[in-house]
Design a protein around this motif. Structure first.
Motif, PDB file in Angstrom:
ATOM      1  N   SER A 103       0.833  -1.205   0.000  1.00 18.23           N
ATOM      2  CA  SER A 103       0.000   0.000   0.000  1.00 18.23           C
ATOM      3  C   SER A 103       0.867   1.254   0.000  1.00 18.23           C
ATOM      4  N   MET A 106       2.301   1.666  -3.473  1.00 13.80           N
ATOM      5  CA  MET A 106       1.271   2.162  -4.385  1.00 13.80           C
ATOM      6  C   MET A 106       0.967   3.638  -4.119  1.00 13.80           C
ATOM      7  N   GLY A 107       1.101   4.059  -2.858  1.00 18.05           N
ATOM      8  CA  GLY A 107       0.907   5.466  -2.529  1.00 18.05           C
ATOM      9  C   GLY A 107       1.966   6.344  -3.174  1.00 18.05           C
ATOM     10  N   GLU A 110       1.031   6.672  -6.793  1.00 21.38           N
ATOM     11  CA  GLU A 110      -0.075   7.605  -7.014  1.00 21.38           C
ATOM     12  C   GLU A 110       0.416   9.052  -6.942  1.00 21.38           C
ATOM     13  N   THR A 119       5.028  12.461  -1.057  1.00 23.37           N
ATOM     14  CA  THR A 119       4.012  11.463  -0.752  1.00 23.37           C
ATOM     15  C   THR A 119       3.308  11.890   0.519  1.00 23.37           C
ATOM     16  N   GLY A 127      -3.036   4.672  -1.935  1.00 24.51           N
ATOM     17  CA  GLY A 127      -2.259   3.436  -2.001  1.00 24.51           C
ATOM     18  C   GLY A 127      -2.987   2.263  -1.374  1.00 24.51           C
TER      19      GLY A 127
END
Length: 244
Positions: A103, A106-107, A110, A119, A127
């Motif tokens: 996660s 994935m964050g 993004e 981030t 994420g």
């Protein structure tokens, strides 16, 4: 197969002319004969009658033509950033679950997609939804909080980045995002329970940052303290697919 290198060495004109005339005579006397290829000895010298140079053939090693490419190395995260360096090396510090680490990754992705320089908590929230298989992600979707809604709210709240800006490969964490990660670790340590830090810890860490973009977006989409208490009951259950 061995390869050979040709190098040109100058010779005297007299030698070249005598050998040239000899070859012309031989050729005229046997014009009807077939010319067969000659097998060359790598250590013999050849003389060119056209340019007056001696051609030396010597074996050369093929090692110089071998490509020296380094193998590609893939790195995998087994932990997440912390402001407390002693935790990184401590064996007592609980580990993050595989889903929580994915996660986080994935964050970061993004944040890069939106061309943000950092981030933030909003990226961590996205994420979690991109990873999608954790209890936290399922709980969010069940309550109407989807990736597309969070992304739209993020752009509306923070705006769009310059289209010509390129985010770093790993956009550094904002202060609220880093505090959210540390909150998750602290809560796990306070519980005194074994196991890993799950994606639910991460989600509640985002919610704990009241002034962060992630908290504001969650609140705007209907998340509240009652839902936080509900999801907190399953904080220690999302431990499948963990890294050993």
């Amino acid at each position: 197969m061995a390869s050979h290198t040709l190098s040109a060495l100058p010779i005297s004109p007299s030698t070249s002319q005598s050998q040239s005339s000899h070859r012309l005579t031989s050729h005229s006397s046997s014009s009807s004969s077939l010319t067969l290829p000659i097998r060359l000895n790598p250590h013999e010298n050849l003389t060119s009658s056209l340019i007056g140079t001696k051609l030396s053939i010597r074996p050369s090693t093929s090692k110089s033509f071998v490509s020296k490419h380094r193998p590609a190395i893939a790195t995998v995260l087994f932990s997440l950033p912390t402001r407390k360096p002693e935790r990184a090396s401590s064996e007592k510090t609980p580990k993050w679950s595989a889903r929580a680490i994915k996660s986080f990754a994935m964050g970061e992705l993004e944040a890069r997609k939106l061309k943000y320089p950092n981030t933030g908590t909003e990226a961590l929230l996205m994420g979690i939804l991109v990873e999608g298989t954790s209890l936290a992600a399922k709980f969010l979707r069940a309550n109407g909080i989807t990736l597309f809604k969070v992304r739209d709210e993020t752009v509306e709240l923070l705006g769009k980045s310059d289209m010509y800006y390129f985010s770093p490969e790993h956009p550094p964490l904002t202060e609220p995002a880093q505090r959210a990660l540390d909150w998750a670790i602290d809560e796990k340590l306070k519980s005194g329970e074994d196991g890993e830090i799950t994606t639910t810890h991460l989600l509640l860490g985002i919610w704990s940052e009241k002034d962060s973009a992630g908290h504001m977006i969650m609140a705007s989409l209907g998340f509240d303290d009652e839902k936080a208490k509900e999801i907190a009951k399953s904080m220690n259950e999302d431990v499948v697919l963990s890294h050993k």
